[in-house]
Scaffold this motif. Sequence first.
Motif: not given
Lengths: 521, 521
Positions: A218, A222-223, A225-227, A229, A258, A261, A286-287, A290, A293-294
């Motif tokens: 990961i 991306d990690a 971003t997840v955190e 959100l 990455h 991509y 992309a982040s 995301a 979108r969230h």
Amino acid sequence: MSTSIRSRSFLGLFLCLAGGLASAQSQADRPNIVVYLVDDLGWQDLSVPMWNERTPFNDHFRTPAVERLAATGVRFRQAYSCAVCSPTRTSLMLGQNAARHHVTQWTRDPSRDPSGKTERLGSPQDWRLEGLQPGAPTLPSLLQEAGYFTIHAGKAHWGAAGTPGSNPRQLGFDVNIAGHEAGGPGSYHGEKDYSAHWRNGSRVWDVPGLEHYHGLPIHLTDATTVEALKAVDRALDQKKPFYLYLAHYAVHAPIEEHPPYADAYREAGVDEPESKYASLVAGYDASLAAVLRHLERRGVAERTLVVFTSDNGGLSVHSRGKTPRGTGKNTHNWPLREGKGSAYEGGTRVPLVVSWAKADAEHPIQQRLPIEAGGVRETPTIIEDLYPTVLRWCDVRPPAQHPIDGVDLSPLLTADEGVSRERPLLFHYPHVWGPKGEGYQPHTSLRIGEWKAIYFYQPRRWELYHLTQDIGETNDLAERAPERLAELSSRMMQLLQERGAQWPTVLDTGEPERPIPPRQD
Amino acid sequence: MSTSIRSRSFLGLFLCLAGGLASAQSQADRPNIVVYLVDDLGWQDLSVPMWNERTPFNDHFRTPAVERLAATGVRFRQAYSCAVCSPTRTSLMLGQNAARHHVTQWTRDPSRDPSGKTERLGSPQDWRLEGLQPGAPTLPSLLQEAGYFTIHAGKAHWGAAGTPGSNPRQLGFDVNIAGHEAGGPGSYHGEKDYSAHWRNGSRVWDVPGLEHYHGLPIHLTDATTVEALKAVDRALDQKKPFYLYLAHYAVHAPIEEHPPYADAYREAGVDEPESKYASLVAGYDASLAAVLRHLERRGVAERTLVVFTSDNGGLSVHSRGKTPRGTGKNTHNWPLREGKGSAYEGGTRVPLVVSWAKADAEHPIQQRLPIEAGGVRETPTIIEDLYPTVLRWCDVRPPAQHPIDGVDLSPLLTADEGVSRERPLLFHYPHVWGPKGEGYQPHTSLRIGEWKAIYFYQPRRWELYHLTQDIGETNDLAERAPERLAELSSRMMQLLQERGAQWPTVLDTGEPERPIPPRQD
């Protein structure tokens, strides 16, 4: 307006009586803020044109999420940060110019100045090697006091190791995701634990706090971003408005792929270093997609303002592969000269886009704070402007005794007016960053209107450029326009003194080295 | 032992008086449990040999984490699940054989039986099309009552859509990560939102609850792992022992790549479908490694038992590419015959490894429950055995009135004795799974010792194999060993009746179709 003020006062009273309901009301009343800061992102590292013409880079990179923001919001084509990162980040936190806050160089080790030296000069004595420290009225601390849930995600790089300022939670953030004293990641790869240890690199670059991702493929972007959100959800669950400072480590070195991509670039024949770099660019975009979108998913996009920018000019003096402008140092900042750390435009000019996460002209909060869709602005701006701007958006006042150098950019959201184009923008970098090259000596520069003067402390030299006619700074007008230079140099000295600037140190004597005014022939 | 019982009673009293401290004590006293179940994982889909010789598959796949478990724990070389997934998962939850719990086929749509039909037969009437539902003393519900923090992560597939049983939180889990009624993911790719929508697939396969990962290139196996480890932290923060049921959707169809693991296979000349499959295998192993490492990081590996297994035989009757045994249907289960859904060994034989997450013979809890490092067991086992086994480990008793078909496997952890090798293992699959092929008709089979009898309901036929001499079931001994067959068939009928088995339905009459005993010449 007076009605709205009155209702806000009533709200204040109500807050004391019924916390839960009032904060729900308050959440609807105040915008959420996302400051999306990409590290080392150059002025050309996106598909949205920042110049007055489209460049090969805008075709080379694909950043549809930034394009979307630019389409619904306003794009600033003459926006600046500092030449390196900690100064920019501190200016954003305090609303102050680097000449004032004295975090003029990047920080990490509290006992070792990372700056190089010229034959004659070293860093200023007592520049804030320890970086930003608690106690100052930082942007998130003011928002936090005002009821915002404040989230740091990504690179912090404010305070040196072992100092309280190395921890974003000490600087006004409720949540810290992955931030500490270091200005880069050991690795972008979860398989490598976001550490350089696998290549015998130092542990000081180990990204903290993402242990759940270790060993898994990961990417750090991306990690993070997840955190981020998830932290946004915590704010929403608490019915609080939020300030999300999402400051990705990308696209800072190490330039690691990455996935997936890079593949499209490789297949198109782009070389390996540039394919990897382009993958980091695609990854931040992309982040951002995301995140947008969230916010929509959670129903708060219409009341969330997004600021997209970078902390300094593109990358470094090192060549990174064959770019659309060929190989060579800093070809990737074309049409700008040089890159990160330099006095030239490649060092400090950055992308800046401001938009609602989702435009909705009927939404009450957007009616109160409208933004022109697809607006383009030529008024120059500088990173410390974001401090008063965000505070204004959130209806929060800084302490009266706190000096602020930035100005509120809000008027520019609807038209290219209301902020002077002749306002002086000061860039004070009295250090040697390290890499050799053009413009990397200790310097101060000043932009006023179309003109920019640069003073190099060694060799002592003034340069003068007309940026509209010569964005590439190839034509030094110092000798041909001495009056203009005199005007800018005088204003520069005045500002430096007003702001209490520190000067490079003469190695032999330990004395400060002030700029020598230009010769008046 | 009596001392330990007394101290536990004292503990019970103490619990009422001082919850926090007591539960910390209780956490140290009882093991954590990880049941790591990989979906559709075949007997050969790992680098640990499960047969009595190493196969080309064991060299083809690389599963160092499972190797590590096998080195510190016990490997069961004759372990079984059911032929398809919901029956296995229900047996694990209840400790009952499928013939008893009646979830004999996979579930999803409460109004439509997914089974096919033969010319003459359909599914049993009233098999539990709705799947497992709340109220039963499930393994996690008993552990939950006993103070365990219970975590579901991955594929659930117990109850049909719209029924309470579709939600793991209704079945005894404190936390549900990504589980619902569907038995497969729409996609493994975060970029596709873990949905099949991008390829016009049905939304019923959308993986629920991982919205923070949508749009990002994070594989489902990895997202599930991160969330599972965070849930483990919640348990530890609450000072509770935990039961983590980590049931990855992988390696079930769709066979989509798990980057970056396919590249090494491609570079070695492996074809595209098989490279993708191998990447899913590598992905579950990397996840297991991350779990083991996190348990070490948190200091609980020495008191955490890990069970590694699968829910049925390898994949399907479909060829998936060129395997180390060539192309063709089910070549990937060699030396076993056929695969998932079939009556043959390829349908039901699965890997099973049990180990402490980190072996430490000095640890008090491991002294109480020792496991032979590198042990190999030939005693046959079946999935419902895990229910009484885990309860025993956790010192929890199931309700006296709850019938249990499984047996406690604990004695096998130190030696290959204490559980009878002649114990009958019953496999009742009175359905047509769908795919055509050998052994995919409605059937019941019974293994006793080295012998296995299969009854196919259509065409009505008995087969008999000696598994030690003929693991590939190529030599049907039904006619040559009629007495043995008579013994097995009689025992099979007895067990089916004891357990209240339901029979295939004769389409013309609606009557149940019981097995016809073998002809006694």
